[in-house]
Design an enzyme around this catalytic site. Structure first.
Site, PDB file in Angstrom:
ATOM      1  N   ASP A  25      -9.140  -9.021   0.849  1.00  0.00           N
ATOM      2  CA  ASP A  25      -9.349  -8.439   2.184  1.00  0.00           C
ATOM      3  C   ASP A  25     -10.702  -8.845   2.787  1.00  0.00           C
ATOM      4  O   ASP A  25     -10.980  -8.534   3.946  1.00  0.00           O
ATOM      5  CB  ASP A  25      -9.253  -6.908   2.139  1.00  0.00           C
ATOM      6  CG  ASP A  25      -7.810  -6.423   2.311  1.00  0.00           C
ATOM      7  OD1 ASP A  25      -6.951  -7.246   2.657  1.00  0.00           O
ATOM      8  OD2 ASP A  25      -7.561  -5.225   2.100  1.00  0.00           O
ATOM      9  N   THR A  61      -4.028   1.648  -2.451  1.00  0.00           N
ATOM     10  CA  THR A  61      -3.411   0.311  -2.498  1.00  0.00           C
ATOM     11  C   THR A  61      -3.910  -0.519  -3.674  1.00  0.00           C
ATOM     12  O   THR A  61      -5.000  -0.266  -4.213  1.00  0.00           O
ATOM     13  CB  THR A  61      -3.747  -0.443  -1.179  1.00  0.00           C
ATOM     14  OG1 THR A  61      -3.056  -1.695  -1.152  1.00  0.00           O
ATOM     15  CG2 THR A  61      -5.242  -0.711  -1.036  1.00  0.00           C
ATOM     16  N   THR A  66       0.918  -1.120   0.000  1.00  0.00           N
ATOM     17  CA  THR A  66       0.000   0.000   0.000  1.00  0.00           C
ATOM     18  C   THR A  66       0.961   1.173   0.000  1.00  0.00           C
ATOM     19  O   THR A  66       2.151   0.994   0.236  1.00  0.00           O
ATOM     20  CB  THR A  66      -0.827  -0.108   1.306  1.00  0.00           C
ATOM     21  OG1 THR A  66      -1.626  -1.274   1.231  1.00  0.00           O
ATOM     22  CG2 THR A  66      -1.685   1.096   1.570  1.00  0.00           C
ATOM     23  N   SER A 125     -10.715  -2.600   5.433  1.00  0.00           N
ATOM     24  CA  SER A 125      -9.331  -2.161   5.233  1.00  0.00           C
ATOM     25  C   SER A 125      -8.690  -1.805   6.566  1.00  0.00           C
ATOM     26  O   SER A 125      -9.380  -1.566   7.558  1.00  0.00           O
ATOM     27  CB  SER A 125      -9.340  -0.921   4.331  1.00  0.00           C
ATOM     28  OG  SER A 125      -8.066  -0.321   4.303  1.00  0.00           O
ATOM     29  N   SER A 126      -7.360  -1.748   6.568  1.00  0.00           N
ATOM     30  CA  SER A 126      -6.626  -1.254   7.737  1.00  0.00           C
ATOM     31  C   SER A 126      -5.994   0.108   7.472  1.00  0.00           C
ATOM     32  O   SER A 126      -5.263   0.626   8.327  1.00  0.00           O
ATOM     33  CB  SER A 126      -5.502  -2.230   8.111  1.00  0.00           C
ATOM     34  OG  SER A 126      -6.044  -3.474   8.447  1.00  0.00           O
ATOM     35  N   GLY A 128      -0.360  -3.423   5.626  1.00  0.00           N
ATOM     36  CA  GLY A 128      -1.419  -4.386   5.967  1.00  0.00           C
ATOM     37  C   GLY A 128      -1.984  -4.081   7.345  1.00  0.00           C
ATOM     38  O   GLY A 128      -2.241  -2.937   7.692  1.00  0.00           O
TER      39      GLY A 128
HETATM   40  N1  GLY Z   1      -5.170  -3.832   1.377  1.00  0.00           N
HETATM   41  C1  GLY Z   1      -4.679  -3.258   2.561  1.00  0.00           C
HETATM   42  C2  GLY Z   1      -5.750  -2.584   3.359  1.00  0.00           C
HETATM   43  O1  GLY Z   1      -6.698  -2.100   2.786  1.00  0.00           O
HETATM   44  O2  GLY Z   1      -5.661  -2.525   4.538  1.00  0.00           O
END
Ligand code: GLY
Length: 553
Positions: A406, A382, A364, A435-436, A457
Site C-alpha cells: 500500500d 486486512t 479486507t 489505507s482506504s 481496496g
Molecule cells: N489494504 C487495504 C487498505 O488498507 O485500504
C-alpha cells in the site's frame, strides 16, 4: 414445511429487534456467520460492543482466513454508550530497514518485491490493537474473548461452498509454500464444502495470545515469525516487533444533513474521502434525484473524484506528514468551492491522459457491532491481498500480510501504468502505509443511527458513501441499504465503476453525460447496522458474500 429453510434463511440475513426505549438488544454483523455468533454470545454474557468486536475479529481470523487475521492490521472505531468516540489505529508498520526506493531493482520498479515478497510484510498490528481496545472498553476477561476462536481452530468447522471455492481458487499460490498448503488443503487436494477445516498450529497460537497477548511481539510467537524472516530474507527484526504500538487517534468528525459522521483519521484516507465527498453532496438535493438515478450517481462520482484527488495529493501516515490540511479538506467552505466546479449534466475530466490504476486488492473484511447499552463498534482489518502473502508462519498457523504494497512505488514514479510516486505515502522506517479502510458510525440526536464499513481496496470509501446516502438521503431500511447497487470513482482512472445491476437507463444517461463506465458484479461487502424508530436492524451483505451473517444477542 418445505418453506421452512427459506424462512430461517430470511430471518438470519436481516435481524431486527423492536427497541421501545432505545437499544435493548445487541447485534453483530460480519462476513462469516460463525464469527458473528461468537460475538453475539459475548453480548449475551453482558460484554460490551468492544468485547464482541474482539471475539468476532479473533473468530474471523479462523473462519475467514482470506482477510480475518492475526498477521495483519486495521482500525477500530468505537462509540461507547457514554457517547465519547475512540479510535484505535493498529495498522502495520514498516520495519527499520524500509526506505522510499525499496521497491526498485537496478532503478526499475519491482512489482514482485512490492506486493509478493517477504519485504512487503509489515509488523502485524491486530493482536496489539484488539488488546488496546479491550483494555479500555472491555467488560469480560480477555481469555473469554479468544475462546470461540480457539475452539473453531482446534475442533475445526465445516467449510461452506463459498469458503471451499475461495480456498480452492488459491491452491496454485498455496502450493508455493508447504505450511500454507498443509493448512488449507487435504494433502495437496482441494478441501470441499462440508469438510472440516482444523488449524492446530493456529489454535496453539491463539491459546498463547489468550494467556499473554505480548507473546506475539516478544515471546514464542515472535520467535517463530523471526525465524521465518531470517531464513527467507524477510526484513522484520526483533526490534521492529518490540517497537510496535497501536495508536489511539482522534476520531475524524463531520456532519451530513444534521447527522454526525464519525470516521477514520490518517493513516487511513477513509474518513477524509467520505467526509469530503459528503460535504460536497450536502449542497445537492439527492432525495429529489432518487436512489440509483443518473443525477445521484453522477453527483456522487463527481464528489468522489475530487475527494480522491486530494487523497493522492495530501494523505499519508500523519507521524511523517504533520501538515495534512485536514481542516481545510473537511470544511464546508471548501466543499462549497468544489461544488462550483461540478456541472449537473456533464462529467468533469480528471486528467488528459489515460491512466491504469494498479490492480485493486479487495481483500479486507469488516464487522459492525451494537450492544444493548447503545455502544457501537465499527472495525475493518486486512491482510492486504486475499490471504495476504499466502504464507503461513511455520509452526504458528497464521498468514502474514503484504500490506507494505500500500506504499507508493518510488519517489516521482507516477506514470500511465498506474504507479504513484507522490511523497506523503513513500515507504520509510516505522511508517504506516496509507489505507482506504473506512469504518464509520453515524449519530443522530445523540444516538447511533448507522454502523458500517466494507472491504474493497480503493472502492471502500465509495461503498460506505453509498450506504450513508441510502440511509440518510433515501431513508432505506437496512436490507435495502446493503442491497442497492453501488458506484465508485477514484479520480484516476477517469471512470465510474458501477455494479452490473444498476438500471440500464441510468448507465445510458451517465454515458450521455460523458462518463466512462466499468461494470463489476459486486463492489465491497458492507455489514450494516441501522437504528431507526426504535428498531435495530442488522443486515449482512449476503448478496456479495453468502456466508455473511447478522446475529442478535
Ligand atoms: N489494504 C487495504 C487498505 O488498507 O485500504
Amino acid at each position: 414445511m418445505r418453506n421452512r429453510p427459506v424462512l430461517f434463511l430470511l430471518l438470519a440475513l436481516t435481524i431486527s429487534a423492536q427497541m421501545p426505549h432505545g437499544i435493548s438488544g445487541g447485534v453483530v454483523v460480519s462476513q462469516e456467520r460463525l464469527a458473528s455468533e461468537a460475538g453475539a454470545q459475548v453480548l449475551r454474557e453482558g460484554g460490551s460492543a468492544v468485547d464482541a468486536a474482539v471475539a468476532t475479529a479473533f473468530a474471523l481470523a479462523v473462519v475467514h482466513p482470506a482477510a480475518g487475521n492475526l498477521g495483519g492490521g486495521g482500525f477500530l472505531l468505537s462509540r461507547p454508550a457514554n457517547g465519547q468516540p475512540t479510535f484505535v489505529d493498529f495498522r502495520e508498520t514498516a520495519p527499520a530497514a524500509a526506505e522510499p526506493r525499496m521497491w526498485l531493482k537496478e532503478g526499475a520498479y519491482d512489482e514482485e518485491r512490492h506486493h509478493h515478497s517477504l519485504a512487503s510484510v509489515g509488523v502485524p498490528g491486530t493482536v496489539a490493537g484488539l488488546h488496546e481496545a479491550w483494555k479500555r472498553e472491555g467488560r469480560l476477561a480477555w481469555p473469554r474473548l479468544l475462546r470461540p476462536a480457539i475452539r473453531l481452530a482446534r475442533d475445526g468447522f465445516p467449510l461452506s461452498e463459498n469458503q471451499a471455492a475461495s480456498l480452492a481458487a488459491q491452491l496454485p499460490e498455496f502450493r508455493k509454500h508447504a505450511p500454507t498448503l498443509a493448512q488449507f488443503s487435504r494433502e495437496g487436494l482441494p478441501l470441499r464444502a462440508g469438510d472440516r477445516l482444523v488449524q492446530r498450529d493456529l489454535a496453539r497460537t491463539l491459546v498463547r495470545v489468550s494467556r499473554n497477548w505480548a507473546d506475539f511481539y516478544r515471546g514464542d510467537i515472535a520467535r517463530l515469525i523471526l525465524r521465518d524472516m531470517k531464513a527467507n530474507g524477510g526484513l522484520l527484526r526483533s526490534a521492529d516487533l518490540r517497537a510496535y504500538r497501536p495508536v489511539r487517534r482522534e476520531v475524524l468528525r463531520g456532519s451530513y444533513r444534521g447527522v454526525e459522521v464519525l470516521g477514520a483519521p490518517p493513516p487511513s484516507s477513509g474518513g477524509q474521502v467520505l467526509i469530503e465527498a459528503l460535504n460536497v453532496l450536502e449542497g445537492f438535493d439527492l432525495k429529489a434525484a432518487g436512489a440509483g438515478s443518473p443525477a445521484a450517481v453522477h453527483l456522487a462520482s463527481e464528489a468522489l473524484r475530487r475527494a480522491f484527488a486530494d487523497r493522492a495529493r495530501f494523505l499519508g501516515d500523519p507521524s511523517f506528514n504533520p501538515d495534512i490540511p485536514l481542516d481545510r479538506l473537511l470544511s464546508k467552505a471548501y466543499a462549497a468551492e468544489l461544488r462550483t466546479t461540478i456541472r449537473p449534466d456533464r462529467a468533469s475530466v480528471s486528467a488528459p491522459d489515460r491512466f491504469t490504476w494498479p490492480r485493486d486488492r479487495p481483500d479486507t473484511t469488516h464487522l459492525s457491532v451494537i450492544d444493548r447499552r447503545g455502544g457501537a463498534v465499527s472495525l475493518t482489518y486486512t491482510l492486504e491481498d486475499s490471504y495476504g502473502l499466502k504464507r503461513i508462519v511455520p509452526g504458528a498457523g497464521f498468514l502474514l500480510n503484504n500490506e507494505l504494497g500500500d506504499f507508493n512505488a518510488a519517489p516521482g514514479l507516477t506514470d500511465a501504468t498506474g504507479l504513484i510516486g507522490t511523497p506523503p505515502n513513500l515507504a520509510g522506517p516505522g511508517k504506516r502505509p496509507l489505507s482506504s479502510m473506512c469504518p464509520v458510525i453515524l449519530v443522530k440526536d445523540g444516538s447511533v443511527l448507522l454502523v458500517s464499513g466494507s472491504p474493497g481496496g480503493r472502492s471502500i470509501p465509495s461503498t460506505v458513501l453509498n450506504t450513508v446516502m441510502n440511509a440518510v438521503d433515501f431513508s432505506m431500511d437496512a436490507r435495502a441499504v446493503v442491497d442497492a447497487p453501488r458506484c465508485h470513482h477514484q479520480w484516476l482512472p477517469d471512470r465510474i465503476q458501477v455494479e452490473a445491476d444498476l438500471a440500464e437507463a441510468t448507465k445510458a444517461a451517465l454515458k450521455a453525460m460523458g462518463h466512462d463506465l466499468i461494470e463489476v458484479k459486486k463492489q465491497g461487502c458492507a455489514q450494516v447496522i441501522l437504528v431507526r424508530d426504535g428498531r435495530t436492524e442488522g443486515a449482512a451483505d449476503t448478496k456479495r458474500w453468502p456466508d455473511s451473517g447478522a446475529v442478535a444477542e
